[in-house]
Design an enzyme around this catalytic site. Structure first.
Site, mmCIF file in Angstrom:
data_model
loop_
_atom_site.group_PDB
_atom_site.id
_atom_site.type_symbol
_atom_site.label_atom_id
_atom_site.label_comp_id
_atom_site.label_asym_id
_atom_site.label_seq_id
_atom_site.Cartn_x
_atom_site.Cartn_y
_atom_site.Cartn_z
ATOM 1 N N ARG A 232 23.384 40.133 57.344
ATOM 2 C CA ARG A 232 24.797 39.160 57.424
ATOM 3 C C ARG A 232 25.189 39.191 55.828
ATOM 4 O O ARG A 232 24.278 38.840 54.899
ATOM 5 C CB ARG A 232 24.319 37.937 57.608
ATOM 6 C CG ARG A 232 25.407 36.839 57.855
ATOM 7 C CD ARG A 232 25.038 35.529 57.908
ATOM 8 N NE ARG A 232 24.986 34.751 56.598
ATOM 9 C CZ ARG A 232 25.148 33.361 56.689
ATOM 10 N NH1 ARG A 232 25.150 32.653 57.975
ATOM 11 N NH2 ARG A 232 24.872 32.642 55.529
ATOM 12 N N TYR B 131 30.529 28.738 51.284
ATOM 13 C CA TYR B 131 29.457 28.585 52.314
ATOM 14 C C TYR B 131 28.652 29.965 52.209
ATOM 15 O O TYR B 131 29.342 30.861 52.090
ATOM 16 C CB TYR B 131 30.019 28.395 53.581
ATOM 17 C CG TYR B 131 28.740 28.812 54.629
ATOM 18 C CD1 TYR B 131 27.653 27.969 54.958
ATOM 19 C CD2 TYR B 131 28.741 30.088 55.402
ATOM 20 C CE1 TYR B 131 26.657 28.255 55.634
ATOM 21 C CE2 TYR B 131 27.863 30.517 56.048
ATOM 22 C CZ TYR B 131 26.647 29.492 56.168
ATOM 23 O OH TYR B 131 25.329 30.079 57.003
ATOM 24 N N ASP C 291 29.413 35.136 58.996
ATOM 25 C CA ASP C 291 29.689 33.753 59.661
ATOM 26 C C ASP C 291 30.772 33.111 58.954
ATOM 27 O O ASP C 291 31.054 32.950 57.606
ATOM 28 C CB ASP C 291 28.344 32.885 59.129
ATOM 29 C CG ASP C 291 28.507 31.651 59.802
ATOM 30 O OD1 ASP C 291 29.252 31.158 60.275
ATOM 31 O OD2 ASP C 291 27.223 31.118 59.725
ATOM 32 N N HIS D 271 31.681 30.121 59.756
ATOM 33 C CA HIS D 271 30.996 28.947 59.417
ATOM 34 C C HIS D 271 32.315 27.688 59.808
ATOM 35 O O HIS D 271 32.464 26.947 58.964
ATOM 36 C CB HIS D 271 30.671 28.411 58.045
ATOM 37 C CG HIS D 271 29.614 27.775 57.807
ATOM 38 N ND1 HIS D 271 29.442 26.255 57.349
ATOM 39 C CD2 HIS D 271 28.143 27.987 58.377
ATOM 40 C CE1 HIS D 271 28.196 25.985 57.586
ATOM 41 N NE2 HIS D 271 27.594 26.907 58.009
ATOM 42 N N GLU E 234 30.492 35.291 63.493
ATOM 43 C CA GLU E 234 30.049 34.044 63.905
ATOM 44 C C GLU E 234 30.801 32.740 63.663
ATOM 45 O O GLU E 234 31.598 32.578 62.581
ATOM 46 C CB GLU E 234 28.650 33.744 63.144
ATOM 47 C CG GLU E 234 27.975 32.532 63.331
ATOM 48 C CD GLU E 234 26.543 32.585 62.567
ATOM 49 O OE1 GLU E 234 26.094 33.469 62.120
ATOM 50 O OE2 GLU E 234 26.012 31.607 62.227
ATOM 51 N N GLU F 270 25.145 27.760 67.091
ATOM 52 C CA GLU F 270 24.146 26.740 66.365
ATOM 53 C C GLU F 270 24.017 25.280 66.376
ATOM 54 O O GLU F 270 23.065 24.912 66.005
ATOM 55 C CB GLU F 270 23.959 27.484 65.037
ATOM 56 C CG GLU F 270 25.311 27.089 63.949
ATOM 57 C CD GLU F 270 24.997 27.673 62.621
ATOM 58 O OE1 GLU F 270 24.707 28.897 62.687
ATOM 59 O OE2 GLU F 270 25.516 27.022 61.657
ATOM 60 N N ARG G 17 24.106 31.313 70.279
ATOM 61 C CA ARG G 17 23.200 30.873 69.254
ATOM 62 C C ARG G 17 22.546 29.655 69.162
ATOM 63 O O ARG G 17 21.761 29.155 68.137
ATOM 64 C CB ARG G 17 24.133 31.220 67.862
ATOM 65 C CG ARG G 17 24.403 32.434 67.439
ATOM 66 C CD ARG G 17 25.086 32.597 66.204
ATOM 67 N NE ARG G 17 24.818 31.741 65.232
ATOM 68 C CZ ARG G 17 23.542 31.834 64.304
ATOM 69 N NH1 ARG G 17 22.573 32.920 64.597
ATOM 70 N NH2 ARG G 17 23.262 31.148 63.262
ATOM 71 N N GLU H 152 18.294 35.505 64.029
ATOM 72 C CA GLU H 152 18.422 35.210 62.673
ATOM 73 C C GLU H 152 16.931 34.888 61.926
ATOM 74 O O GLU H 152 16.215 34.124 62.396
ATOM 75 C CB GLU H 152 19.145 34.139 62.458
ATOM 76 C CG GLU H 152 19.606 33.819 60.802
ATOM 77 C CD GLU H 152 20.515 32.436 60.653
ATOM 78 O OE1 GLU H 152 20.759 31.986 61.763
ATOM 79 O OE2 GLU H 152 20.963 32.409 59.643
ATOM 80 N N TRP I 137 32.936 21.974 56.866
ATOM 81 C CA TRP I 137 31.786 22.789 55.930
ATOM 82 C C TRP I 137 31.511 24.048 56.319
ATOM 83 O O TRP I 137 31.205 24.022 57.488
ATOM 84 C CB TRP I 137 30.856 21.976 55.489
ATOM 85 C CG TRP I 137 29.909 22.547 54.382
ATOM 86 C CD1 TRP I 137 30.177 23.119 53.175
ATOM 87 C CD2 TRP I 137 28.779 23.008 54.829
ATOM 88 N NE1 TRP I 137 29.118 23.801 52.618
ATOM 89 C CE2 TRP I 137 28.126 23.919 53.614
ATOM 90 C CE3 TRP I 137 27.937 22.965 56.032
ATOM 91 C CZ2 TRP I 137 27.137 24.620 53.655
ATOM 92 C CZ3 TRP I 137 26.708 23.594 56.105
ATOM 93 C CH2 TRP I 137 26.142 24.648 54.545
#
Ligand code: GCO
Ligand code: MG
Length: 402
Positions: free
Chosen positions: A147, A159, A210, A212, A236, A262, A283, A339, A402
């Protein structure tokens, strides 16, 4: 096989972890991870004050019944605190069952479907060149899937960029910090990063990214489309997925594979995404989505719709969760990737474990149960320290994800 004791161990060997230890009358103990980043003590209290009193005296073999008892029996369903607590109990009971039957947990949930589990690591850098160097470091360590996250020109922080070593840890001691964000700068920069990474590393390395939860659906669609030439393994968390239908719009515009989940707690957070084939990877994790039992339900639904698993495995998920994840990964048919963010040596010393990394893959080990333990005396030398994830605002000061 009655449960005679259960307790919560909160420790901070580099970062905070909440671990549930369940003991049976035969003297067998099982472990479950209950860590919820930045809200650790809420789960610790949920377990100690509300769950443990109801566990004592129950038959540890009745995993499904205890799961339903804790889920249906409390009236207040779902949510990260409840589901992390249920996950910890479920994981500990699978660990106990494996030890009692003298076999690794993967043998109790269908046996191995593969020899080992493909994992991805986190390469990050302050700028593009730094990130290229970090990807090279991970490749040299044997990773086949990496990643890549990078600092963005014009933004002081973002991030996913580590502070200079292998152990990316976003939670910070003290009160939450705030960073500034511009989606525009991010969308302009990110394709350049992946263009460069493909030039440097060729086509075979799996590259992941990602977002995020920071884009809107149409921004995410643009991002996915602009990354198509660099054929990512996945993009992601393109958007926050409270509105599952957001993914329909992204899907209409791009063939970049999509991963999310996630922060999901149950199958109810993702059944639409799965059934409408709006994502490619789910995830959800053992610790935040109700344990091995519930994760298997999600994987079974996903299998029907060609969605594969790709469980979250950041450092805030303890080695107990990592061990459980690897037993799950190696057994489910529709496994995609796992991951793997390395834990610090302090964390690994508190949680001795049988799982190993080799040549870009991991193996859970063949120890009965989950193959992970906790050194309670050592854990006690690392008391809890309050820590929070950072917060994020756009350049004009508006609160952002975030
Ligand atoms: C990931 C995640 C993490 C989370 C962290 C929050 O893909 O690994 O996004 O970096 O931000 O686990 O607790
Ligand atoms: Mg993520």
């Amino acid at each position: 096989m009655k449960i005679v004791d259960a307790r919560v161990i909160v420790s901070c060997p580099g970062r905070n972890f909440v671990t549930l230890k369940v003991v049976t009358e035969d003297g067998i103990h099982g472990l479950g991870d209950a860590t919820l980043n930045g809200r650790e003590l809420a789960v610790a209290s949920y377990l100690t004050d509300h769950v443990i009193p109801c566990l004592i005296g129950r038959d540890a073999r009745r995993i499904e019944d205890i799961w339903q008892y804790l889920y249906k029996g409390v009236y207040w369903r779902r949510g990260p605190v409840t589901m992390s607590a249920i996950a910890a109990v479920d994981t500990a009971l699978w660990d106990i069952k494996g030890k009692a039957l003298d076999t690794p947990v993967y043998n109790l949930i269908g046996g191995r479907s593969r020899d080992s589990v493909l994992v991805y690591g986190h390469a990050s850098g302050r700028d593009l060149e730094d990130t290229v160097a970090a990807v090279a470091t991970y490749q040299a360590m044997g990773y086949k899937a990496i990643r890549a996250q990078s600092g963005i020109p014009g933004l002081a922080s973002t991030y996913g960029v580590s502070k200079g070593d292998l152990y990316y840890e976003p939670a910070e001691k003290g009160l939450p910090s705030e960073s500034l964000w511009s989606t525009e700068r991010y969308l302009n920069f990110t394709p350049t990063l992946f263009k460069r990474l493909r030039q440097e590393f060729g086509d075979d390395l799996h590259l992941l990214h990602d977002a995020h939860h920071r884009c809107t659906p149409i921004e995410a669609a643009r991002l996915g489309k602009s990354l198509e030439p660099y054929h990512l393994f996945w993009l992601e968390d393109a958007v926050p997925a409270e509105a599952q239908e957001s993914f329909r719009l992204i899907r209409q515009h791009t063939t970049t594979p999509l991963a999310v989940g996630e922060i999901f707690n149950t199958i109810h957070d993702c059944y639409q995404l799965i059934q409408e084939q709006l994502i490619d990877y789910i995830r959800t994790t053992v610790v935040h989505a109700g344990g091995i039992s519930h994760l298997r339900r999600i994987a079974s639904l996903a299998e029907l719709y060609h969605v594969r698993t790709g469980s979250h495995g950041a450092t805030d998920l303890s080695p107990v969760c990592m061990a459980a994840a690897l037993h799950f990964d190696i057994s489910v048919h529709n496994f995609g990737i796992q991951e793997y963010m390395r834990h610090t040596p302090e964390t690994d010393a508190v949680f001795p474990h049988a799982y190993v990394f080799q040549d870009g893959t991991m193996y859970p080990g063949d120890t009965p149960g989950l193959g992970v333990d906790i050194n309670e005396a050592l854990a006690a030398t690392y008391p809890y320290e309050r820590a929070y994830l950072p917060m994020n605002r756009t350049l004009d000061g508006t609160m952002h994800s975030w």
